[in-house]
Write an enzyme that holds these catalytic residues in place. Sequence first.
Site, PDB file in Angstrom:
ATOM      1  N   GLY A 150      38.594  48.813  31.778  1.00 16.63           N
ATOM      2  CA  GLY A 150      40.080  49.051  32.246  1.00 16.63           C
ATOM      3  C   GLY A 150      40.624  50.149  33.330  1.00 16.63           C
ATOM      4  O   GLY A 150      41.662  50.093  33.767  1.00 16.63           O
ATOM      5  N   ASP A 210      32.926  35.331  33.822  1.00 14.73           N
ATOM      6  CA  ASP A 210      34.261  35.076  33.737  1.00 14.73           C
ATOM      7  C   ASP A 210      34.944  35.396  35.141  1.00 14.73           C
ATOM      8  O   ASP A 210      35.891  35.510  35.297  1.00 14.73           O
ATOM      9  CB  ASP A 210      34.771  36.007  32.634  1.00 14.73           C
ATOM     10  CG  ASP A 210      34.457  37.681  32.945  1.00 14.73           C
ATOM     11  OD1 ASP A 210      33.595  37.697  33.989  1.00 14.73           O
ATOM     12  OD2 ASP A 210      35.001  38.393  32.357  1.00 14.73           O
ATOM     13  N   ASN A 254      40.106  46.908  39.373  1.00 17.58           N
ATOM     14  CA  ASN A 254      41.036  46.739  38.583  1.00 17.58           C
ATOM     15  C   ASN A 254      42.339  47.302  39.286  1.00 17.58           C
ATOM     16  O   ASN A 254      43.512  47.084  38.826  1.00 17.58           O
ATOM     17  CB  ASN A 254      41.092  47.740  37.476  1.00 17.58           C
ATOM     18  CG  ASN A 254      40.126  46.985  36.425  1.00 17.58           C
ATOM     19  OD1 ASN A 254      39.845  45.780  36.368  1.00 17.58           O
ATOM     20  ND2 ASN A 254      39.382  47.706  35.602  1.00 17.58           N
ATOM     21  N   SER A 297      34.983  48.894  33.180  1.00 17.69           N
ATOM     22  CA  SER A 297      34.085  48.070  32.174  1.00 17.69           C
ATOM     23  C   SER A 297      32.785  47.690  32.799  1.00 17.69           C
ATOM     24  O   SER A 297      31.688  47.521  32.220  1.00 17.69           O
ATOM     25  CB  SER A 297      34.928  47.016  31.823  1.00 17.69           C
ATOM     26  OG  SER A 297      35.365  45.933  32.783  1.00 17.69           O
ATOM     27  N   HIS A 324      32.915  40.022  35.371  1.00 23.53           N
ATOM     28  CA  HIS A 324      31.896  40.917  34.603  1.00 23.53           C
ATOM     29  C   HIS A 324      30.291  40.219  34.779  1.00 23.53           C
ATOM     30  O   HIS A 324      30.577  39.318  34.303  1.00 23.53           O
ATOM     31  CB  HIS A 324      32.269  41.213  32.989  1.00 23.53           C
ATOM     32  CG  HIS A 324      33.527  41.812  32.996  1.00 23.53           C
ATOM     33  ND1 HIS A 324      34.829  41.070  32.728  1.00 23.53           N
ATOM     34  CD2 HIS A 324      33.944  43.088  32.940  1.00 23.53           C
ATOM     35  CE1 HIS A 324      35.854  42.052  32.669  1.00 23.53           C
ATOM     36  NE2 HIS A 324      35.257  43.312  32.784  1.00 23.53           N
TER      37      HIS A 324
END
Length: 216
Positions: free
Chosen positions: A72, A190, A102, A42, A193
């Site tokens: 993801g 966050d 991830n 992402s 990102h």
Amino acid sequence: MPAGAWIAAARPWNSAVWLAQHDRYVARARQRGIDVIFLGDSITENFTTRGSDVWNAAIAPLGSVVDFGIGGDRTQFVLWRAQHGELTGSGARVVVLLIGTNNLATATPENIARGVAAIIDTIHAELPDAVVILNALLPRSDLGDAARPKLADVNARLAALADGSRVRFLDAGPGFVDAAGALKPGLLPDGLHPSAAGYEVWAAALRPALLDALSK
């Protein structure tokens, strides 16, 4: 079936949407005429949307640049995509690779790096003359978070994969943190990102590397 960060696998959740996105990337690769492919999750995918201003100003003008990020994704999923047509026929001269964040919750640093190495091998099997700009994982989480030392371990292993020629390591991370290592306000809202401003930081580090790689 064996599973691991270094073993190619189609993503087992939301598979229909994921495969449809992959198929669009394969179709674009087959059209040829690509100079630069971005591969990743992402963080890569959002470059053309959340980071669209700096993408359009600093990255897109460098040539025919495509973004093959899928939110993801982990190393094994990008490896599968690379092995199933997203590079084939593209003619890309440079591949910008950012993947592995991830995997942090489920894989060891050694195996994450092993997965990235497998992707690089696949890139060079499909595009023997391409330069891979291998990006360090971007900083994430607060100081003291368990992900921090693991991420640093991964990045040290990724740096060791670079030969300075066909594989070039790029660490944009210092632009995202202050002198103490805390995330600078507003760049990773966050903790993972990039914001639009965060993409400006990545682009500032990336553009010179892209210019150099494309000049070869």
